[in-house]
Design a protein around this motif. Structure first.
Motif, PDB file in Angstrom:
ATOM      1  N   LYS A 373     -33.402  63.849  -5.319  1.00  0.00           N
ATOM      2  CA  LYS A 373     -34.150  63.359  -4.152  1.00  0.00           C
ATOM      3  C   LYS A 373     -35.554  62.880  -4.509  1.00  0.00           C
ATOM      4  O   LYS A 373     -36.444  62.842  -3.660  1.00  0.00           O
ATOM      5  CB  LYS A 373     -34.228  64.436  -3.064  1.00  0.00           C
ATOM      6  CG  LYS A 373     -32.870  64.848  -2.518  1.00  0.00           C
ATOM      7  CD  LYS A 373     -33.011  65.836  -1.381  1.00  0.00           C
ATOM      8  CE  LYS A 373     -31.637  66.204  -0.821  1.00  0.00           C
ATOM      9  NZ  LYS A 373     -31.743  67.157   0.312  1.00  0.00           N
ATOM     10  N   SER A 374     -35.741  62.489  -5.763  1.00  0.00           N
ATOM     11  CA  SER A 374     -37.052  61.993  -6.181  1.00  0.00           C
ATOM     12  C   SER A 374     -37.213  60.504  -5.902  1.00  0.00           C
ATOM     13  O   SER A 374     -38.331  59.994  -5.846  1.00  0.00           O
ATOM     14  CB  SER A 374     -37.261  62.244  -7.676  1.00  0.00           C
ATOM     15  OG  SER A 374     -36.283  61.548  -8.432  1.00  0.00           O
ATOM     16  N   GLN A 375     -36.094  59.811  -5.708  1.00  0.00           N
ATOM     17  CA  GLN A 375     -36.113  58.384  -5.423  1.00  0.00           C
ATOM     18  C   GLN A 375     -35.086  58.073  -4.341  1.00  0.00           C
ATOM     19  O   GLN A 375     -34.132  58.826  -4.118  1.00  0.00           O
ATOM     20  CB  GLN A 375     -35.813  57.553  -6.679  1.00  0.00           C
ATOM     21  CG  GLN A 375     -36.923  57.585  -7.727  1.00  0.00           C
ATOM     22  CD  GLN A 375     -36.648  56.605  -8.848  1.00  0.00           C
ATOM     23  OE1 GLN A 375     -35.523  56.494  -9.330  1.00  0.00           O
ATOM     24  NE2 GLN A 375     -37.671  55.885  -9.269  1.00  0.00           N
ATOM     25  N   VAL A 376     -35.295  56.941  -3.696  1.00  0.00           N
ATOM     26  CA  VAL A 376     -34.373  56.506  -2.659  1.00  0.00           C
ATOM     27  C   VAL A 376     -34.092  55.017  -2.820  1.00  0.00           C
ATOM     28  O   VAL A 376     -34.998  54.223  -3.079  1.00  0.00           O
ATOM     29  CB  VAL A 376     -34.938  56.806  -1.248  1.00  0.00           C
ATOM     30  CG1 VAL A 376     -36.240  56.070  -1.000  1.00  0.00           C
ATOM     31  CG2 VAL A 376     -33.916  56.453  -0.171  1.00  0.00           C
ATOM     32  N   SER A 377     -32.827  54.658  -2.694  1.00  0.00           N
ATOM     33  CA  SER A 377     -32.418  53.258  -2.704  1.00  0.00           C
ATOM     34  C   SER A 377     -32.272  52.800  -1.249  1.00  0.00           C
ATOM     35  O   SER A 377     -31.563  53.430  -0.461  1.00  0.00           O
ATOM     36  CB  SER A 377     -31.081  53.101  -3.440  1.00  0.00           C
ATOM     37  OG  SER A 377     -30.593  51.785  -3.334  1.00  0.00           O
TER      38      SER A 377
END
Length: 439
Positions: A373-377
Motif C-alpha cells: 500500500k505504498s503506491q497506488v495505480s
C-alpha cells in the motif's frame, strides 16, 4: 419520564460508541410486518433499525438501537428494539452544545375541533423559526449559486461567511436521502399512502448557537426493502405548502443547483463504490450481523406471537395454519433479501439517480493499491486526471480546476500514498465524481 422516577438513565445503553446518559429512549415493538398484526409474510423484525444502521454507517448521526427480550412483571412480551429518540438531548450528546439551544422538529399532526386532522411541522424542542427561514429560501429557488451557498452560510465561491446563518448540512441531507432511496421507503419522508402529497416520519435537529445547519434522521423505516425495483426518487408534490415541507422537498429544490448535483455525485461515489456503505458486500455484511443478533430470539417471538391473528369481526384467533416460526416463515423473507434484494439493489438505485442528473457521464477514476500500500495505480476511462494531495478538491466551485491540482495528461498514473489523494477525471468539459484514496 420523571413521573415514574429519575428523569435520566445513566448507563451506556448502546455501548462505547453511544452516549452515557439519556433523557429519552424508545422501546419499540414491531407493528407493521409482524406476526401479530400486519403483512406477516414479510416479517423479519429488522427493517426499521437496519435503515438507521445504514445512516450511521455512512458517517452521519443516527438513532442507535439494540434488540432485547421484554418482560413486564414476569410476563414475556417478545422481542423489542431500543432506539435513541431524536430530541434536543440527542443533539447535545452527539453534536455538542446545550440541549436548550437545539431545535428538534418533525412531521406532526394537528387535530381540529371537528375531529379532522391536518398535517403540519412541529417542534419537539426549541422552535420552528429557522425551519421557516430554510423553507422560504428553498421556495424562492436554489438554482443560483449565491442563493444556494447563502443557505449553507457561505459566499458564492463556497467560502465561509459568518454574516450568513447556516440552515442546512448538505452532505447530511444527501446521505439521508440515499438511505431513503436505497430502502425504497414508502412512508418517509414522503408517504405513498397519501399519493405522495403528504410528509411522514421525519426528524430534524439544529443547534441555534452554532454554524450547524439542519440534519435529518431516518425514522419509522419499516415500509422498506420491499420491491427490489421500488423507485422513491420522485419528484413528489409534498412540500408545495409549508405544512407539508419535508427533507425530500428540500432535496428536490436543491437539485436545481449545479454545485449540489456535483456534491450528490461525490457522495454517491463514496457510498456506492470501493467498499462504501451502500455497496452490496457491505450492506450484506451489516445485515448478516443483525441476523446473527436476533436469529435465536425469533424462536421466542414465535412462541409468544406466532399463533396470533385477527378476524375482521374481532373474533377468535384463526387456527387455519400452523403457528408462524423462524424456520418456516422468518427465514424465507431473510433469504429473499440476502439472495435477491441486496445483490441487485445498489445498481438499480444508481440507474434511478442517473435519470435525475446527479451522476456524471464521465466515469470516476479507478485505483489499485500495491502489495504494501505504498503506491497506488490510478486509471481514467476517458480524459485527463486532476490530482491534489493537500486535502483540497481538484475541482473548484464553478467548475474550473483548482490551482493546486496537478493535471496528468494520461489515463493512467502511479503515485505514492504517503499523503491522501483526491482525484477526478476531466473529459470534454465535464468532471467525474471525486475519488479519495488513502492507505
Amino acid at each position: 419520564r420523571d413521573t415514574y422516577g429519575p428523569p435520566k438513565l445513566d448507563y451506556p445503553l448502546f455501548g462505547d460508541d453511544g452516549a452515557n446518559e439519556f433523557d429519552n429512549i424508545d422501546l419499540r415493538t414491531f407493528q407493521n410486518y409482524s406476526w401479530h398484526i400486519g403483512d406477516k409474510e414479510r416479517t423479519i423484525f429488522l427493517r426499521d433499525q437496519f435503515n438507521r444502521d445504514l445512516q450511521l454507517a455512512m458517517g452521519q448521526p443516527a438513532a442507535r438501537g439494540k434488540f432485547y427480550h421484554l418482560f413486564i412483571n414476569g410476563q414475556y412480551w417478545g422481542v423489542y428494539n431500543t432506539c435513541e429518540r431524536i430530541k434536543a438531548s440527542y443533539g447535545a450528546s452527539y453534536l455538542g452544545g446545550k440541549k436548550e439551544n437545539y431545535d428538534a422538529i418533525k412531521k406532526g399532526r394537528t387535530y381540529l375541533k371537528n375531529r379532522n386532522m391536518t398535517v403540519s411541522v412541529m417542534a419537539n424542542d426549541g422552535n420552528l423559526d429557522a425551519w421557516g427561514r430554510l423553507c422560504d429560501i428553498a421556495r424562492e429557488g436554489l438554482e443560483a449559486k449565491k442563493t444556494y451557498f447563502k443557505m449553507l452560510g457561505k459566499n458564492p465561491d463556497g467560502t465561509e461567511n459568518l454574516d450568513y446563518e447556516c440552515l442546512l448540512e448538505a452532505d447530511n441531507l444527501i446521505d439521508y436521502m440515499l438511505v431513503i432511496f436505497y430502502g425504497g421507503n414508502y412512508d418517509a419522508p414522503v408517504s405513498a399512502w397519501g399519493q405522495n402529497f403528504g410528509p411522514n416520519n421525519w426528524y430534524g435537529i439544529r443547534n441555534r448557537n452554532s454554524r450547524d445547519g439542519f440534519r435529518f434522521f431516518v425514522w419509522d423505516a419499516e415500509h422498506t426493502l420491499r420491491d427490489v425495483r421500488e423507485d422513491r426518487t420522485g419528484p413528489f408534490p409534498a412540500g408545495n405548502h409549508y405544512s407539508s415541507a419535508n427533507p425530500q422537498w428540500i432535496w428536490q429544490q436543491c437539485l436545481d443547483n449545479e454545485e449540489f448535483r456535483a456534491r450528490v455525485g461525490d457522495r454517491i461515489q463514496k457510498h456506492f463504490y470501493n467498499g462504501g456503505a451502500l455497496t452490496p458486500d457491505m450492506v450484506l455484511k451489516r445485515f448478516r450481523k443483525r441476523i446473527d443478533e436476533i436469529e435465536m430470539s425469533v424462536v421466542c417471538e414465535s412462541a409468544r406471537w406466532g399463533d396470533s391473528s385477527y378476524t375482521p369481526s374481532g373474533g377468535r384467533a384463526s387456527t387455519e395454519r400452523p403457528p408462524r416460526n423462524r424456520d418456516d416463515d422468518w427465514i424465507h423473507e431473510i433469504n429473499r433479501l440476502v439472495d435477491d434484494y441486496f445483490p441487485a439493489r445498489s445498481e438499480i438505485v444508481l440507474s434511478q439517480l442517473y435519470r435525475h442528473g446527479v451522476i456524471s457521464d464521465v466515469a470516476a477514476p479507478v485505483y489499485q493499491l500495491n502489495g504494501d500500500k505504498s503506491q497506488v495505480s490510478i486509471q481514467a476511462e476517458n480524459g485527463d486526471l486532476f490530482v491534489t494531495t493537500e486535502g483540497s478538491d481538484p475541482r473548484q466551485i464553478g467548475g474550473k480546476p483548482s490551482p493546486t491540482a496537478k493535471r496528468i495528461k494520461s489515463k493512467e498514473t502511479t503515485l505514492p500514498t504517503d499523503k491522501t489523494i483526491h482525484v477526478r477525471a476531466f473529459y470534454k468539459g465535464e468532471w467525474s465524481a471525486l475519488v479519495k484514496i488513502s492507505k
